[in-house]
Design a protein around this motif. Structure first.
Motif, short mmCIF file in Angstrom:
data_model
loop_
_atom_site.label_atom_id
_atom_site.label_comp_id
_atom_site.label_asym_id
_atom_site.label_seq_id
_atom_site.Cartn_x
_atom_site.Cartn_y
_atom_site.Cartn_z
N MET A 48 7.29 -5.73 -3.44
CA MET A 48 8.01 -5.69 -2.17
C MET A 48 7.07 -5.41 -0.99
N ILE A 49 5.99 -4.70 -1.28
CA ILE A 49 4.98 -4.39 -0.26
C ILE A 49 3.65 -4.92 -0.78
N GLU A 50 2.91 -5.63 0.08
CA GLU A 50 1.59 -6.14 -0.30
C GLU A 50 0.62 -5.85 0.84
N VAL A 51 -0.52 -5.25 0.48
CA VAL A 51 -1.51 -4.88 1.48
C VAL A 51 -2.85 -5.50 1.10
N THR A 52 -3.54 -6.03 2.11
CA THR A 52 -4.88 -6.57 1.91
C THR A 52 -5.83 -5.79 2.81
N VAL A 53 -6.92 -5.30 2.22
CA VAL A 53 -7.96 -4.60 2.98
C VAL A 53 -9.27 -5.34 2.76
N ASP A 54 -10.23 -5.11 3.67
CA ASP A 54 -11.55 -5.67 3.47
C ASP A 54 -12.46 -4.61 2.85
N GLY A 55 -13.70 -4.97 2.62
CA GLY A 55 -14.64 -4.05 1.98
C GLY A 55 -14.98 -2.84 2.83
N LYS A 56 -14.64 -2.88 4.09
CA LYS A 56 -14.84 -1.74 4.98
C LYS A 56 -13.61 -0.86 5.03
N HIS A 57 -12.63 -1.18 4.18
CA HIS A 57 -11.37 -0.44 4.05
C HIS A 57 -10.49 -0.55 5.28
N GLN A 58 -10.59 -1.67 5.98
CA GLN A 58 -9.73 -1.94 7.12
C GLN A 58 -8.58 -2.83 6.66
N ILE A 59 -7.36 -2.52 7.07
CA ILE A 59 -6.21 -3.33 6.67
C ILE A 59 -6.29 -4.68 7.40
N LYS A 60 -6.24 -5.74 6.59
CA LYS A 60 -6.29 -7.10 7.12
C LYS A 60 -4.90 -7.72 7.18
N ALA A 61 -4.03 -7.35 6.24
CA ALA A 61 -2.68 -7.91 6.21
C ALA A 61 -1.73 -6.93 5.55
N LEU A 62 -0.50 -6.96 6.00
CA LEU A 62 0.56 -6.14 5.43
C LEU A 62 1.81 -7.00 5.37
N LYS A 63 2.33 -7.19 4.16
CA LYS A 63 3.54 -7.99 3.99
C LYS A 63 4.64 -7.11 3.42
N ILE A 64 5.80 -7.19 4.04
CA ILE A 64 6.96 -6.41 3.61
C ILE A 64 8.12 -7.37 3.40
N LYS A 65 8.64 -7.41 2.19
CA LYS A 65 9.81 -8.27 1.92
C LYS A 65 11.02 -7.62 2.58
N PRO A 66 11.91 -8.43 3.13
CA PRO A 66 13.08 -7.89 3.84
C PRO A 66 13.90 -6.91 3.00
N GLU A 67 14.01 -7.16 1.70
CA GLU A 67 14.81 -6.27 0.87
C GLU A 67 14.20 -4.87 0.72
N ALA A 68 12.94 -4.71 1.13
CA ALA A 68 12.30 -3.40 1.08
C ALA A 68 12.72 -2.53 2.26
N VAL A 69 13.30 -3.14 3.26
CA VAL A 69 13.67 -2.41 4.47
C VAL A 69 15.12 -1.94 4.37
N ASP A 70 15.24 -0.64 4.20
CA ASP A 70 16.57 -0.01 4.15
C ASP A 70 16.58 1.05 5.24
N PRO A 71 17.32 0.82 6.31
CA PRO A 71 17.33 1.79 7.41
C PRO A 71 17.73 3.20 6.99
N ASP A 72 18.46 3.29 5.87
CA ASP A 72 18.88 4.61 5.40
C ASP A 72 17.85 5.27 4.50
N ASP A 73 16.75 4.55 4.18
CA ASP A 73 15.73 5.10 3.29
C ASP A 73 14.33 4.68 3.76
N VAL A 74 14.00 5.06 4.97
CA VAL A 74 12.70 4.74 5.55
C VAL A 74 11.59 5.42 4.75
#
Length: 113
Positions: A48-74
């Motif tokens: 549901m959550i996918e993160v890509t970092v580079d070798g310098k540990h900087q976040i390059k991409a963050l993907k969140i599937k819509p079903e992961a978003v629950d306003p009642d459970d942030v």
């Protein structure tokens, strides 16, 4: 009485050692540049959550599937993002350690990465 000192190879041996050290340094610099440019991806929550970092540990991409978003459970979303980021960074660090270790022969050289 003369004392005989064993021949350690003289200046030629020292030059060879310096050349080997310089080659190792060049190999390590090239590898570090390569590692810095690589990307490492990790997922959490069954993808549901996918993160890509580079070798310098900087976040390059963050993907969140819509079903992961629950306003009642942030809090759950925050936890999933944290897990994915930490795993991606850990993968980058582990790869760097393993590949640098292959060059240095397992010598512990503090401060390199």
């Amino acid at each position: 009485m003369k004392v005989r000192i064993p021949n350690s190879g003289g200046p030629g041996n020292m030059n060879q050692m310096l050349k080997q050290a310089q080659k190792m340094q060049e190999d390590m610099a090239a590898l570090q540049e390569d590692l810095d440019n690589r990307e490492y991806t990790a997922a959490a929550g069954g993808g549901m959550i996918e993160v890509t970092v580079d070798g310098k540990h900087q976040i390059k991409a963050l993907k969140i599937k819509p079903e992961a978003v629950d306003p009642d459970d942030v809090e759950m979303l925050e936890d999933l993002i944290t897990v994915a980021v930490n795993e991606a960074i850990s993968n980058a660090a582990k790869t760097a350690e393993e590949e640098m270790g292959a060059i240095t022969g397992g010598m512990n050289l503090p401060g390199l990465f």
